[in-house]
Scaffold this motif. Structure first.
Motif, PDB file in Angstrom:
ATOM      1  N   ASN A   1     -21.832  26.081 -14.538  1.00 34.68           N
ATOM      2  CA  ASN A   1     -23.019  26.804 -14.077  1.00 34.68           C
ATOM      3  C   ASN A   1     -23.441  26.308 -12.694  1.00 34.68           C
ATOM      4  O   ASN A   1     -23.515  25.107 -12.435  1.00 34.68           O
ATOM      5  N   CYS A   2     -23.721  27.265 -11.825  1.00 36.17           N
ATOM      6  CA  CYS A   2     -24.157  26.941 -10.470  1.00 36.17           C
ATOM      7  C   CYS A   2     -25.620  27.321 -10.277  1.00 36.17           C
ATOM      8  O   CYS A   2     -25.946  28.508 -10.115  1.00 36.17           O
TER       9      CYS A   2
ATOM     10  N   ARG B   1     -25.438  20.963  -2.012  1.00 33.43           N
ATOM     11  CA  ARG B   1     -25.950  22.317  -2.171  1.00 33.43           C
ATOM     12  C   ARG B   1     -24.873  23.380  -1.956  1.00 33.43           C
ATOM     13  O   ARG B   1     -23.909  23.195  -1.211  1.00 33.43           O
ATOM     14  N   CYS B   2     -25.106  24.515  -2.628  1.00 37.42           N
ATOM     15  CA  CYS B   2     -24.376  25.751  -2.361  1.00 37.42           C
ATOM     16  C   CYS B   2     -25.202  26.603  -1.399  1.00 37.42           C
ATOM     17  O   CYS B   2     -26.411  26.382  -1.247  1.00 37.42           O
ATOM     18  N   THR B   3     -24.561  27.569  -0.803  1.00 41.73           N
ATOM     19  CA  THR B   3     -25.308  28.480   0.066  1.00 41.73           C
ATOM     20  C   THR B   3     -25.980  29.588  -0.741  1.00 41.73           C
ATOM     21  O   THR B   3     -26.721  30.394  -0.198  1.00 41.73           O
ATOM     22  N   HIS B   4     -25.696  29.625  -2.063  1.00 34.91           N
ATOM     23  CA  HIS B   4     -26.293  30.654  -2.918  1.00 34.91           C
ATOM     24  C   HIS B   4     -26.228  30.171  -4.364  1.00 34.91           C
ATOM     25  O   HIS B   4     -25.568  29.190  -4.689  1.00 34.91           O
ATOM     26  N   VAL B   5     -26.939  30.871  -5.229  1.00 35.60           N
ATOM     27  CA  VAL B   5     -26.929  30.565  -6.664  1.00 35.60           C
ATOM     28  C   VAL B   5     -25.925  31.500  -7.330  1.00 35.60           C
ATOM     29  O   VAL B   5     -26.093  32.720  -7.332  1.00 35.60           O
ATOM     30  N   ASP B   6     -24.860  30.924  -7.919  1.00 32.98           N
ATOM     31  CA  ASP B   6     -23.795  31.744  -8.497  1.00 32.98           C
ATOM     32  C   ASP B   6     -23.906  31.888 -10.010  1.00 32.98           C
ATOM     33  O   ASP B   6     -23.252  32.751 -10.603  1.00 32.98           O
TER      34      ASP B   6
END
Length: 658
Positions: free
Chosen positions: A335-336, A349-354
């Protein structure tokens, strides 16, 4: 009795006089009068060196990349150079009187009686005029030779250049080279020197006391013919190379394209580049120093010597090696929530919520969180200390050709950086560290360093579903087009073919509907991966890896543009245009995108400082004086620059979960 002694003294006197006369005559002939020595050395028989033509280099389609052009060396025998029109000679070869005296002194120091080079590499236009006046220059004559010429001024770092041999070159060759010969100094010219150089010949020429040719000695019975060097067929596609260099103009970076089925390199760009014709002729030394002092380092061979963190494109290798290790499979979901948490309240961090993300989606969306979990499982959940698991992880990367030179047929290849566990154990102070200590490597950051050639080779491996051929630039040697054995060997990358399909599917989606969607090619399924590499020293680097088409791939490519920002914005369009040009011989990317990329100037600001000459410059027209050796300080400076190009992720956290 007295009469007898008188006759005796008379005879002895006569003998003494004769002996003294002979001695005096010999002294005069051997010491004072040099005409006989000159006759022995030059006026009876002159050995004229005939220089061979170096082998021509062609592209894969038979187009000329390098050929030869005739030039001439002006030779002088100092003792014969009398009553010449000095002013006219200086004017014809464009030197001043000081330059004339300097050359003549050097020739006398070499030998007053033997020929030595007075002026090198006289172009054919100057030679034509000079020949009309040679009767005014006693003791001078010309020797034919060839220099390299580059019709399209393309692929400078690949082709390399030649230099006049040094004493060390002569010594290492065990007498093959002589003073005045030329040798490959970089690029293919150096790698294939023994094939390209050919064999010099010698012509025994009879001349009279006035230095006039009288024909061949013994009708040429003892002459030896010059044998031209072997020709080479390179793997480069000249038209594709020209386009790639045009697209990378006013940018720092590299483009490497490989034919996966052979390992042949189709495009090899190091940008900024230079016109290889500048490294030829009488101004070569001046041009070399200008480029050496250029802050953008046009002579730096980026595809094999620059080492960068690969960024998100590394996730392709991470996904493959983790599957082979049994840590994940195509159905594994993490889970992201927008980032990967590790250590004590640290987050990558990610650049978005996946949200829930499987393997295919992780490649398509370039999910940092997913690969944080993958790395943690690879190191911390394998039933062994993390440092031992790390070395297994590293072994997997090494099989992909990372962390060591691939063996390309160019000198100076670097292997990049994939440090062993000892490196981190030493820095940490013990071997108790876990994945949290160097977690940035999970997404291709941190201490990882990969060359652009290795980047392209990764794509060749994926295109081939698990193997590669050693990348090379020469596909045929001589008339028989011989291929070196080491370039025909299939090398397994350590991951079974079945594990490639989910990764390739993710790469296909990344181009069709993901981060590289703007660069998809109509009618061609291109599988690729964008990357935006963090750069603590300035703007981020733009990266794009790809191969196409998905089935029966024809080209694998890596584009790296320094300080450009997003991979999808800059690197992907460049790769897209080159792939389509190679496969379909056309470019359909919208014109505004083509123009934006073609006309962009993406060069970081650099501080330049005036370089003061170490020797006071004089108005000496020794224009062909060449810097035949690389000073130690210059070499050290270049090596320091190479190391600086390895961009490190600045934050290595010591906070981790015990």
């Amino acid at each position: 009795m007295n009469s007898f002694f008188e006759r005796k003294y008379v005879i002895q006197g006569i003998i003494l006089i004769i002996a003294l006369t002979l001695i005096a005559r010999l002294f005069y002939l051997q010491i004072i009068d040099d005409s006989y020595l000159l006759s022995a050395n030059n006026n009876v028989l002159r050995k004229v060196i005939e220089y061979p033509a170096r082998g021509v280099i062609l592209d894969r389609n038979g187009e000329i990349l390098v050929q030869n052009e005739p030039v001439y060396d002006l030779m002088v025998i100092p003792k014969e150079a009398k009553n010449i029109d000095t002013a006219l000679l200086c004017r014809l070869i464009d030197i001043d009187r000081e330059g004339f005296d300097k050359r003549m002194k050097k020739a006398r120091d070499h030998s007053p009686y033997r020929a030595s080079i007075f002026e090198k590499l006289i172009p054919k236009e100057t030679f034509a005029v000079l020949q009309e006046h040679m009767d005014k220059f006693n003791g001078f004559y010309t020797v034919d030779r060839n220099i390299r010429t580059y019709p399209d001024s393309v692929a400078a770092q690949f082709l390399g250049y030649i230099l006049e041999v040094t004493e060390k070159d002569i010594e290492r060759s065990k007498g093959f080279y002589r003073s005045g010969d030329y040798i490959g100094a970089s690029g293919v010219e150096r790698s294939y020197e023994e094939l390209l150089r050919g064999t010099r010949g010698v012509k025994n020429q009879m001349v009279d006391a006035l230095n006039r040719p009288q024909g061949s000695f013994m009708e040429g019975k003892y002459d030896t013919l010059a044998i031209s060097g072997e020709g080479l067929v390179s793997s480069l596609d000249k038209e594709l190379q020209l386009l790639a260099e045009k697209l990378m103009r006013n940018k720092l970076g590299s483009v490497v394209a490989i034919e996966p089925s052979t390992g042949e390199i189709l495009t090899y760009v190091s940008s900024p580049s230079y016109n290889p014709n500048l490294m030829v002729g009488r101004e070569r030394g001046n041009n070399y120093m200008k480029m050496l002092n250029d802050p953008y380092k046009p002579m730096f061979n980026r595809p094999i010597q620059a080492s960068y963190p690969p960024g998100s494109v590394f996730k392709v290798v991470a996904a493959l090696t983790a599957q082979q290790a049994g840590v994940i499979n195509a159905q594994t979901i993490f889970n992201c929530p927008g980032g990967y948490r590790y250590g004590r309240n640290a987050i990558m961090r990610c650049t978005h919520v996946d949200g829930p993300t499987d393997l295919v989606k992780s490649i398509q969306k370039s999910c940092n969180t997913y690969y944080g979990y993958v790395y943690a499982h690879m190191l911390d959940r394998r039933g062994m200390p993390s440092y031992k698991a790390y070395d297994l992880w590293r072994d997997g990367l090494m099989k992909f050709g990372l962390g060591h030179p691939l063996g390309i047929d160019l000198p100076g290849e670097k292997g990049g950086n994939v440090f062993p566990s000892d490196y981190y154990t030493k820095n940490f102070g013990s071997n108790k560290w876990t994945s949290s200590y160097n977690i940035s490597q999970s997404i291709g950051q941190g201490q990882l360093g990969i060359t652009p050639l290795q980047m392209a080779n990764i794509m060749a491996i994926v295109a081939n579903r698990g193997f590669y051929y050693r990348p090379h630039l020469i596909k045929g040697i001589g008339e028989e087009k011989i291929v070196k054995k080491e370039f025909t060997e299939k090398i397994w990358a350590g991951v079974d073919a079945k594990y490639y399909e989910p990764v390739i599917e993710g790469m296909s989606r990344a181009v069709s509907s993901g981060t590289a969607a703007a660069s998809k090619i109509p009618g061609i399924e291109m599988c690729g991966k964008t990357g935006t590499v963090q750069n603590p020293h300035g703007e981020n680097h733009a990266v794009f890896f790809a191969f196409a088409p998905r089935e029966n791939p024809k080209i694998a490519i890596a584009v790296f543009v320094e300080n450009a920002g997003y991979g999808g914005t800059w690197a992907a369009p460049i790769a897209s245009m080159l792939v389509e040009k190679y496969i379909k011989d056309t470019i359909t990317l919208p014109k505004y995108i083509q123009d934006r990329v073609m006309n962009a100037v993406i060069l970081p600001k650099v501080k330049t400082k005036e370089i003061k000459p170490t020797v006071k410059e004089k108005k000496d027209s020794t224009k062909n004086s060449q810097n035949n050796s690389t000073p130690v300080k210059q070499a050290a400076a270049r090596e320091k620059n190479n190391k600086n190009l390895l961009v490190h992720h600045s934050q290595i956290r010591r906070n981790y979960a015990q």
